[in-house]
Design a protein around this motif. Sequence first.
Motif, PDB file in Angstrom:
ATOM      1  N   LYS A  33       0.831  -1.205   0.000  1.00 51.43           N
ATOM      2  CA  LYS A  33       0.000   0.000   0.000  1.00 51.43           C
ATOM      3  C   LYS A  33       0.864   1.252   0.000  1.00 51.43           C
ATOM      4  N   ARG A  34       1.953   1.220   0.745  1.00 48.28           N
ATOM      5  CA  ARG A  34       2.854   2.370   0.780  1.00 48.28           C
ATOM      6  C   ARG A  34       3.424   2.640  -0.609  1.00 48.28           C
ATOM      7  N   TYR A  35       3.806   1.572  -1.309  1.00 49.03           N
ATOM      8  CA  TYR A  35       4.336   1.734  -2.661  1.00 49.03           C
ATOM      9  C   TYR A  35       3.278   2.331  -3.580  1.00 49.03           C
ATOM     10  N   LEU A  37       0.852   4.317  -2.801  1.00 45.45           N
ATOM     11  CA  LEU A  37       0.661   5.725  -2.469  1.00 45.45           C
ATOM     12  C   LEU A  37       1.869   6.584  -2.848  1.00 45.45           C
ATOM     13  N   MET A  38       3.069   6.008  -2.757  1.00 45.00           N
ATOM     14  CA  MET A  38       4.283   6.770  -3.021  1.00 45.00           C
ATOM     15  C   MET A  38       4.617   6.872  -4.503  1.00 45.00           C
ATOM     16  N   LEU A  39       4.118   5.944  -5.313  1.00 46.35           N
ATOM     17  CA  LEU A  39       4.481   5.917  -6.728  1.00 46.35           C
ATOM     18  C   LEU A  39       4.240   7.244  -7.439  1.00 46.35           C
ATOM     19  N   PRO A  40       3.054   7.869  -7.328  1.00 47.97           N
ATOM     20  CA  PRO A  40       2.867   9.155  -8.013  1.00 47.97           C
ATOM     21  C   PRO A  40       3.792  10.245  -7.488  1.00 47.97           C
ATOM     22  N   ILE A  41       4.184  10.158  -6.231  1.00 46.07           N
ATOM     23  CA  ILE A  41       5.117  11.145  -5.672  1.00 46.07           C
ATOM     24  C   ILE A  41       6.502  10.938  -6.273  1.00 46.07           C
ATOM     25  N   PHE A  42       6.926   9.686  -6.401  1.00 43.84           N
ATOM     26  CA  PHE A  42       8.216   9.398  -7.017  1.00 43.84           C
ATOM     27  C   PHE A  42       8.223   9.838  -8.483  1.00 43.84           C
ATOM     28  N   GLU A  43       7.095   9.669  -9.165  1.00 37.84           N
ATOM     29  CA  GLU A  43       7.012  10.091 -10.569  1.00 37.84           C
ATOM     30  C   GLU A  43       7.128  11.605 -10.688  1.00 37.84           C
ATOM     31  N   ASP A  89       6.963  -4.886  -7.850  1.00 35.02           N
ATOM     32  CA  ASP A  89       5.772  -5.665  -8.136  1.00 35.02           C
ATOM     33  C   ASP A  89       4.688  -5.171  -7.184  1.00 35.02           C
ATOM     34  N   PRO A  90       3.597  -4.598  -7.687  1.00 39.78           N
ATOM     35  CA  PRO A  90       2.564  -4.050  -6.799  1.00 39.78           C
ATOM     36  C   PRO A  90       1.906  -5.090  -5.901  1.00 39.78           C
ATOM     37  N   LYS A  91       2.020  -6.383  -6.279  1.00 42.76           N
ATOM     38  CA  LYS A  91       1.426  -7.437  -5.457  1.00 42.76           C
ATOM     39  C   LYS A  91       2.394  -7.934  -4.382  1.00 42.76           C
ATOM     40  N   ASP A  92       3.667  -7.687  -4.587  1.00 38.30           N
ATOM     41  CA  ASP A  92       4.683  -8.072  -3.605  1.00 38.30           C
ATOM     42  C   ASP A  92       5.923  -7.225  -3.860  1.00 38.30           C
ATOM     43  N   VAL A  93       6.088  -6.164  -3.074  1.00 34.88           N
ATOM     44  CA  VAL A  93       7.166  -5.205  -3.306  1.00 34.88           C
ATOM     45  C   VAL A  93       8.550  -5.793  -3.074  1.00 34.88           C
ATOM     46  N   ARG A  94       8.608  -6.998  -2.551  1.00 28.50           N
ATOM     47  CA  ARG A  94       9.910  -7.635  -2.367  1.00 28.50           C
ATOM     48  C   ARG A  94      10.509  -8.083  -3.699  1.00 28.50           C
ATOM     49  N   ASN A  95       9.674  -8.107  -4.734  1.00 28.29           N
ATOM     50  CA  ASN A  95      10.143  -8.347  -6.097  1.00 28.29           C
ATOM     51  C   ASN A  95      10.225  -6.998  -6.802  1.00 28.29           C
ATOM     52  N   GLU A 212      12.077   0.632  12.636  1.00 31.94           N
ATOM     53  CA  GLU A 212      11.180   1.538  11.945  1.00 31.94           C
ATOM     54  C   GLU A 212      11.150   1.289  10.450  1.00 31.94           C
ATOM     55  N   ASP A 213      11.640   0.138  10.016  1.00 31.30           N
ATOM     56  CA  ASP A 213      11.679  -0.195   8.603  1.00 31.30           C
ATOM     57  C   ASP A 213      10.269  -0.290   8.056  1.00 31.30           C
ATOM     58  N   ASP A 214      10.002   0.445   6.968  1.00 34.83           N
ATOM     59  CA  ASP A 214       8.657   0.462   6.400  1.00 34.83           C
ATOM     60  C   ASP A 214       8.369  -0.772   5.568  1.00 34.83           C
ATOM     61  N   GLU A 215       9.435  -1.415   5.059  1.00 39.21           N
ATOM     62  CA  GLU A 215       9.233  -2.576   4.218  1.00 39.21           C
ATOM     63  C   GLU A 215       9.135  -3.815   5.102  1.00 39.21           C
ATOM     64  N   PRO A 216       8.497  -4.892   4.590  1.00 34.42           N
ATOM     65  CA  PRO A 216       8.501  -6.146   5.349  1.00 34.42           C
ATOM     66  C   PRO A 216       9.929  -6.642   5.453  1.00 34.42           C
TER      67      PRO A 216
END
Length: 223
Positions: A33-35, A37-43, A89-95, A212-216
């Motif tokens: 979800k964070r990815y 939301l952040m994607l348009p900001i990164f763009e 990968d929007p379904k699993d950001v670890r990829n 405080e790591d945001d990623e899994p």
Amino acid sequence: MAEIDQAAIEAVQDQLEVIANETEKVELELANKRYELMLPIFEKRRKVIAEIPNFWPTLFKLNDGTSQMLEEADHPIIDHLTDIWVKHDPKDVRNYEIVFTFSDNEYFTNKELIKKVVLNGDEQTAEKFTINWKEGKDVTKNSKRKKDADESSDSFFSWFADDDANLADYIANQLFTEALHLYMNGGEDGDFELESDDEGSVDLDDDEEDEEDDEPSKKKNKK
């Protein structure tokens, strides 16, 4: 000092594993979800960065984590770096894959160098990528893997031919996400330092806790 009741822990081990699995699932959902939301900001940020001359070469050379990976021969190549972009990968950001875009140069014919990281079971591994070097311009030849402080390290570009996911993790989740902050701060990133293990594999360790790591949580690749 009170002692941990191992018997009590073993008695509820199955329940603890269920809780751990549920926690990991929620953390992954939050990261996805964070990815999103952040994607348009990164763009939007990408367009701003494009207006700053030599942004990525400057950051790459100044940043604590990446500057340590550069040999002298790498610097003129990095000068051609025009963009870094991370696609999760929007379904699993670890990829994800890191795309390094270069202007036309005398060193290789690739327009993009891509480092792809995939989750295999519990571990993340980086796929090898072939750089199409022009004749006599391969700076990775005869380079040596860094084993201690007294030896020279590989060319940064040697990394594209191995499966080291540690550096990819740093670039994707630190250098890229904090690019503007690091640039404004002169590239300084005191939380990370370059180390090498007994086998010579490069590692980037965080001096601070990862609470405080945001990623899994990510499993580092093992060699």
